[in-house]
Enzyme design. Structure first.
Site, PDB file in Angstrom:
ATOM      1  N   ASP A   9       1.358  -1.389   0.065  1.00  0.00           N
ATOM      2  CA  ASP A   9       0.202   0.159   0.198  1.00  0.00           C
ATOM      3  C   ASP A   9       1.217   1.161   0.380  1.00  0.00           C
ATOM      4  OD1 ASP A   9      -2.828   0.762   0.383  1.00  0.00           O
ATOM      5  OD2 ASP A   9      -1.389   2.200   0.902  1.00  0.00           O
ATOM      6  N   ILE A  10       1.070   2.134  -0.664  1.00  0.00           N
ATOM      7  CA  ILE A  10       1.279   4.055  -1.045  1.00  0.00           C
ATOM      8  C   ILE A  10       0.931   4.641   0.346  1.00  0.00           C
ATOM      9  CG2 ILE A  10      -0.391   4.748  -1.460  1.00  0.00           C
ATOM     10  CD1 ILE A  10       1.932   5.734  -3.734  1.00  0.00           C
TER      11      ILE A  10
ATOM     12  N   HIS B 168     -10.064  -5.160  -3.542  1.00  0.00           N
ATOM     13  CA  HIS B 168      -8.625  -5.329  -2.793  1.00  0.00           C
ATOM     14  C   HIS B 168      -9.041  -5.940  -1.640  1.00  0.00           C
ATOM     15  CE1 HIS B 168     -10.019  -1.109  -2.880  1.00  0.00           C
ATOM     16  NE2 HIS B 168      -8.861  -1.225  -2.110  1.00  0.00           N
TER      17      HIS B 168
ATOM     18  N   HIS C 203      -5.976  -5.710   1.939  1.00  0.00           N
ATOM     19  CA  HIS C 203      -5.685  -5.130   2.794  1.00  0.00           C
ATOM     20  C   HIS C 203      -5.156  -6.115   3.658  1.00  0.00           C
ATOM     21  CE1 HIS C 203      -6.565  -0.834   2.344  1.00  0.00           C
ATOM     22  NE2 HIS C 203      -7.706  -1.574   1.702  1.00  0.00           N
TER      23      HIS C 203
ATOM     24  N   VAL D 191     -10.928   2.656  -3.927  1.00  0.00           N
ATOM     25  CA  VAL D 191     -10.110   2.772  -5.542  1.00  0.00           C
ATOM     26  C   VAL D 191     -11.783   1.569  -5.695  1.00  0.00           C
ATOM     27  CG1 VAL D 191      -8.298   1.179  -7.091  1.00  0.00           C
ATOM     28  CG2 VAL D 191      -7.868   2.883  -4.661  1.00  0.00           C
TER      29      VAL D 191
ATOM     30  N   ASN E  72     -12.691  -3.722   1.904  1.00  0.00           N
ATOM     31  CA  ASN E  72     -14.044  -2.389   1.855  1.00  0.00           C
ATOM     32  C   ASN E  72     -14.772  -2.454   0.964  1.00  0.00           C
ATOM     33  OD1 ASN E  72     -12.860  -0.485   4.075  1.00  0.00           O
ATOM     34  ND2 ASN E  72     -11.583  -0.185   3.565  1.00  0.00           N
TER      35      ASN E  72
HETATM   36  P1  AMP Z   1      -9.834   1.250  -0.259  1.00  0.00           P
HETATM   37  O1  AMP Z   1     -10.263   2.294   0.416  1.00  0.00           O
HETATM   38  O2  AMP Z   1      -9.997   0.199   0.404  1.00  0.00           O
HETATM   39  O3  AMP Z   1     -10.240   1.688  -1.425  1.00  0.00           O
HETATM   40  O4  AMP Z   1      -8.046   1.596  -0.347  1.00  0.00           O
HETATM   41  C1  AMP Z   1      -7.628   1.643  -1.119  1.00  0.00           C
HETATM   42  C2  AMP Z   1      -6.188   1.837  -0.224  1.00  0.00           C
HETATM   43  O5  AMP Z   1      -5.358   1.710  -2.742  1.00  0.00           O
HETATM   44  C3  AMP Z   1      -5.345   3.347   0.128  1.00  0.00           C
HETATM   45  O6  AMP Z   1      -5.010   2.941   1.445  1.00  0.00           O
HETATM   46  C4  AMP Z   1      -4.390   3.561  -1.018  1.00  0.00           C
HETATM   47  O7  AMP Z   1      -3.310   3.642  -0.189  1.00  0.00           O
HETATM   48  C5  AMP Z   1      -4.037   2.489  -1.604  1.00  0.00           C
HETATM   49  N1  AMP Z   1      -3.389   3.777  -2.984  1.00  0.00           N
HETATM   50  C6  AMP Z   1      -3.743   4.169  -3.451  1.00  0.00           C
HETATM   51  N2  AMP Z   1      -3.104   5.029  -4.712  1.00  0.00           N
HETATM   52  C7  AMP Z   1      -1.733   3.266  -4.706  1.00  0.00           C
HETATM   53  C8  AMP Z   1      -1.230   3.002  -5.579  1.00  0.00           C
HETATM   54  N3  AMP Z   1      -0.686   3.716  -6.958  1.00  0.00           N
HETATM   55  N4  AMP Z   1      -0.039   1.882  -4.860  1.00  0.00           N
HETATM   56  C9  AMP Z   1      -0.438   1.609  -4.214  1.00  0.00           C
HETATM   57  N5  AMP Z   1      -1.143   1.734  -3.428  1.00  0.00           N
HETATM   58  C10 AMP Z   1      -2.149   2.531  -3.732  1.00  0.00           C
END
Ligand code: AMP
Length: 120
Positions: A33-34, A104, A106, A100, A91
């Protein structure tokens, strides 16, 4: 709601955006995760175009579902958190604040995580 072909994870899957590939097979891709929330914070995404857990659970084939969750457990093992423990978080939809719209999970671990929900 239709799948957004230009969501960040779709673009990562197409190779348009970079990621540090920690694991990849026919069903899943894992990368850090970024914006990590714990010492271990890795995302696992299916290769297929699914918006959320609801979409994945309803529409994915048995092979995709099995392959995806086998990958998740394998990634957790390779990350070294199987013994110490980890939290799997997915989520889905507005109340969860899913950011996103590509399904996915986590994998979060590497420290004591406390009880389930942090205060909003
Ligand atoms: P969610 O709120 O469950 O949709 O989580 C989306 C996650 O994607 C967040 O924890 C972000 O930090 C992560 N994220 C967004 N863009 C990127 C990226 N380019 N590479 C890795 N993680 C990302």
């Amino acid at each position: 709601m239709d799948y957004d072909e230009n969501n960040i994870f779709a673009r990562i899957l197409r190779g348009e955006l970079p990621c540090e590939k920690l694991y990849e097979d026919a069903f899943a891709l894992a990368f850090p995760d970024i914006n990590p929330q714990a010492p271990c914070h890795v995302l696992v995404i299916p290769k297929g175009k699914y918006i959320s857990m609801a979409d994945f659970g309803a529409q994915a084939s048995p092979e995709e579902i099995t392959g995806f969750f086998r990958a998740v457990s394998l990634v957790a093992k390779r990350l070294g958190v199987e013994e110490s423990g980890y939290r799997l978080l997915a989520n889905a939809g507005p109340d969860s604040m899913q950011q996103v719209p590509h399904f996915h999970v986590h994998i979060i671990g590497g420290k004591r995580l406390g009880h389930l929900l942090a205060p909003p």
